[in-house]
Motif scaffolding. Structure first.
Motif, PDB file in Angstrom:
ATOM      1  N   TYR A 163       0.857  -1.184   0.000  1.00 55.94           N
ATOM      2  CA  TYR A 163       0.000   0.000   0.000  1.00 55.94           C
ATOM      3  C   TYR A 163       0.891   1.231   0.000  1.00 55.94           C
ATOM      4  O   TYR A 163       1.822   1.345   0.817  1.00 55.94           O
ATOM      5  N   ASN A 164       0.617   2.163  -0.918  1.00 56.03           N
ATOM      6  CA  ASN A 164       1.331   3.447  -0.975  1.00 56.03           C
ATOM      7  C   ASN A 164       0.314   4.578  -0.901  1.00 56.03           C
ATOM      8  O   ASN A 164      -0.696   4.541  -1.609  1.00 56.03           O
ATOM      9  N   VAL A 165       0.594   5.563  -0.092  1.00 55.84           N
ATOM     10  CA  VAL A 165      -0.239   6.770  -0.072  1.00 55.84           C
ATOM     11  C   VAL A 165       0.623   8.019  -0.291  1.00 55.84           C
ATOM     12  O   VAL A 165       0.135   9.022  -0.786  1.00 55.84           O
ATOM     13  N   LEU A 166       1.901   7.944   0.053  1.00 55.11           N
ATOM     14  CA  LEU A 166       2.832   9.043  -0.173  1.00 55.11           C
ATOM     15  C   LEU A 166       3.725   8.713  -1.355  1.00 55.11           C
ATOM     16  O   LEU A 166       3.977   7.539  -1.656  1.00 55.11           O
ATOM     17  N   ASP A 167       4.241   9.755  -2.013  1.00 59.60           N
ATOM     18  CA  ASP A 167       5.166   9.554  -3.116  1.00 59.60           C
ATOM     19  C   ASP A 167       6.414   8.821  -2.640  1.00 59.60           C
ATOM     20  O   ASP A 167       6.890   9.035  -1.521  1.00 59.60           O
ATOM     21  N   GLY A 168       6.927   7.972  -3.514  1.00 60.51           N
ATOM     22  CA  GLY A 168       8.188   7.315  -3.204  1.00 60.51           C
ATOM     23  C   GLY A 168       8.094   5.809  -3.292  1.00 60.51           C
ATOM     24  O   GLY A 168       7.091   5.253  -3.731  1.00 60.51           O
ATOM     25  N   LEU A 169       9.180   5.203  -2.885  1.00 62.24           N
ATOM     26  CA  LEU A 169       9.349   3.761  -3.009  1.00 62.24           C
ATOM     27  C   LEU A 169       9.212   3.087  -1.646  1.00 62.24           C
ATOM     28  O   LEU A 169       9.834   3.510  -0.676  1.00 62.24           O
ATOM     29  N   GLU A 170       8.406   2.023  -1.616  1.00 61.41           N
ATOM     30  CA  GLU A 170       8.277   1.201  -0.415  1.00 61.41           C
ATOM     31  C   GLU A 170       8.845  -0.171  -0.742  1.00 61.41           C
ATOM     32  O   GLU A 170       8.393  -0.817  -1.681  1.00 61.41           O
ATOM     33  N   GLU A 171       9.855  -0.595   0.042  1.00 56.52           N
ATOM     34  CA  GLU A 171      10.494  -1.873  -0.234  1.00 56.52           C
ATOM     35  C   GLU A 171      10.090  -2.907   0.798  1.00 56.52           C
ATOM     36  O   GLU A 171      10.056  -2.628   1.998  1.00 56.52           O
ATOM     37  N   LYS A 172       9.784  -4.107   0.285  1.00 57.01           N
ATOM     38  CA  LYS A 172       9.372  -5.194   1.178  1.00 57.01           C
ATOM     39  C   LYS A 172       9.946  -6.498   0.632  1.00 57.01           C
ATOM     40  O   LYS A 172       9.321  -7.175  -0.177  1.00 57.01           O
ATOM     41  N   GLY A 173      11.165  -6.796   1.023  1.00 61.34           N
ATOM     42  CA  GLY A 173      11.816  -8.011   0.545  1.00 61.34           C
ATOM     43  C   GLY A 173      12.103  -7.913  -0.948  1.00 61.34           C
ATOM     44  O   GLY A 173      12.678  -6.933  -1.418  1.00 61.34           O
ATOM     45  N   ARG A 174      11.667  -8.922  -1.715  1.00 67.12           N
ATOM     46  CA  ARG A 174      11.930  -8.914  -3.157  1.00 67.12           C
ATOM     47  C   ARG A 174      10.975  -7.992  -3.907  1.00 67.12           C
ATOM     48  O   ARG A 174      11.169  -7.713  -5.085  1.00 67.12           O
ATOM     49  N   PHE A 175       9.926  -7.533  -3.221  1.00 63.50           N
ATOM     50  CA  PHE A 175       8.916  -6.696  -3.867  1.00 63.50           C
ATOM     51  C   PHE A 175       9.045  -5.252  -3.399  1.00 63.50           C
ATOM     52  O   PHE A 175       9.240  -4.989  -2.210  1.00 63.50           O
ATOM     53  N   SER A 176       8.923  -4.315  -4.346  1.00 62.74           N
ATOM     54  CA  SER A 176       8.899  -2.893  -4.021  1.00 62.74           C
ATOM     55  C   SER A 176       7.747  -2.259  -4.789  1.00 62.74           C
ATOM     56  O   SER A 176       7.398  -2.705  -5.883  1.00 62.74           O
ATOM     57  N   SER A 177       7.185  -1.196  -4.219  1.00 61.24           N
ATOM     58  CA  SER A 177       6.119  -0.477  -4.915  1.00 61.24           C
ATOM     59  C   SER A 177       6.421   1.004  -4.855  1.00 61.24           C
ATOM     60  O   SER A 177       6.869   1.527  -3.829  1.00 61.24           O
ATOM     61  N   PHE A 178       6.165   1.675  -5.969  1.00 60.82           N
ATOM     62  CA  PHE A 178       6.458   3.104  -6.133  1.00 60.82           C
ATOM     63  C   PHE A 178       5.188   3.854  -6.469  1.00 60.82           C
ATOM     64  O   PHE A 178       4.310   3.336  -7.176  1.00 60.82           O
ATOM     65  N   LEU A 179       5.104   5.089  -5.974  1.00 62.18           N
ATOM     66  CA  LEU A 179       3.935   5.930  -6.270  1.00 62.18           C
ATOM     67  C   LEU A 179       4.377   7.339  -6.626  1.00 62.18           C
ATOM     68  O   LEU A 179       5.244   7.919  -5.936  1.00 62.18           O
ATOM     69  N   SER A 180       3.766   7.902  -7.677  1.00 58.40           N
ATOM     70  CA  SER A 180       3.878   9.318  -7.995  1.00 58.40           C
ATOM     71  C   SER A 180       2.463   9.860  -8.107  1.00 58.40           C
ATOM     72  O   SER A 180       1.753   9.594  -9.080  1.00 58.40           O
ATOM     73  N   ARG A 181       2.042  10.627  -7.101  1.00 63.37           N
ATOM     74  CA  ARG A 181       0.669  11.153  -7.088  1.00 63.37           C
ATOM     75  C   ARG A 181       0.481  12.200  -8.178  1.00 63.37           C
ATOM     76  O   ARG A 181      -0.572  12.267  -8.800  1.00 63.37           O
TER      77      ARG A 181
END
Lengths: 109, 112
Positions: free
Chosen positions: A48-66
């Protein structure tokens, strides 16, 4: 109207890296979810991303640009078990989830 | 029960018959949802309930009804099934806004 776009299908090689993109247009925005769904099974939460940027969780990462209405899910060191569909869902102003159609990821040895 | 449970897991139903899909959660989540998932279309919201005693219509509510008499149960009823209601149905729940949704294992319904 509200719309979520993600590629229908992607293919990658075991051990490699793959990036799955998602663009969204919603009435208001309160965050973005990524889910994994294996064939014949229920979706399960990845990030889950709500703020801009990259969230890393082990082998998976998620990025958001609002500002760009854009997110991606990055999968590293791909394993055969990562073959699944990946669903992007944006949260609108009413806190309802608006779902993309999903990206089917095929991993080849 | 652990999490969210749906019943039945699959069903073949004659057109025109009435059918209720059951959904029960033991996480005391306030919000519950019914989705249908069709190939190439993703998850589409049928009905939702933000709290016990209230329900709302989603994107594709026609032909379906729901009730939320208590926190745990959220049944979905097809009053008179039609072949276009052939789909996989998922029930989901969330503790509150902006928390992740938990899904049941799904009900595969075929209307013939």
């Amino acid at each position: 109207g509200q719309n979520i776009d993600q590629p229908t299908e992607m293919t990658a090689t075991e051990g490699a890296i793959v990036q799955i993109n998602c663009t969204y247009q919603t009435s208001g925005f309160n965050g973005l979810f990524w889910y994994q769904q294996h064939a014949g099974e229920a979706p399960t939460f990845l990030s889950y991303n709500v703020l801009d940027g990259l969230e890393e969780k082990g082998r998976f990462s998620s990025f958001l640009s609002r500002s760009k209405g854009y997110s991606y899910l990055l999968l590293k060191e791909l394993q055969m078990k990562d073959s699944a569909s990946y669903l992007c869902a944006a949260v609108d102003s009413n806190y309802q989830l608006i779902w993309g159609a999903g990206t089917k990821l095929i991993i080849k040895p | 029960i652990a999490g969210i449970t749906q019943a039945p897991t699959s069903q073949i139903l004659a057109a025109g018959r009435r059918m209720t899909l059951r959904c029960t959660q033991d996480m005391r989540h306030n919000a519950m949802y019914w989705y249908r998932q069709d190939l190439g279309l993703g998850l589409r919201l049928i009905h939702y309930s933000n709290t016990a005693g209230t329900t709302g219509k989603g994107e594709v509510p026609d032909g379906y009804s729901v009730s939320r008499a208590n926190t745990d149960d959220f049944p979905l009823t097809l009053a008179s099934a039609v072949p276009s209601q052939t789909s996989v149905y998922f029930c989901a729940s969330r503790e509150r806004e902006n928390t992740e949704a938990f899904f049941g294992q799904g009900t595969r319904l075929t209307v013939v």
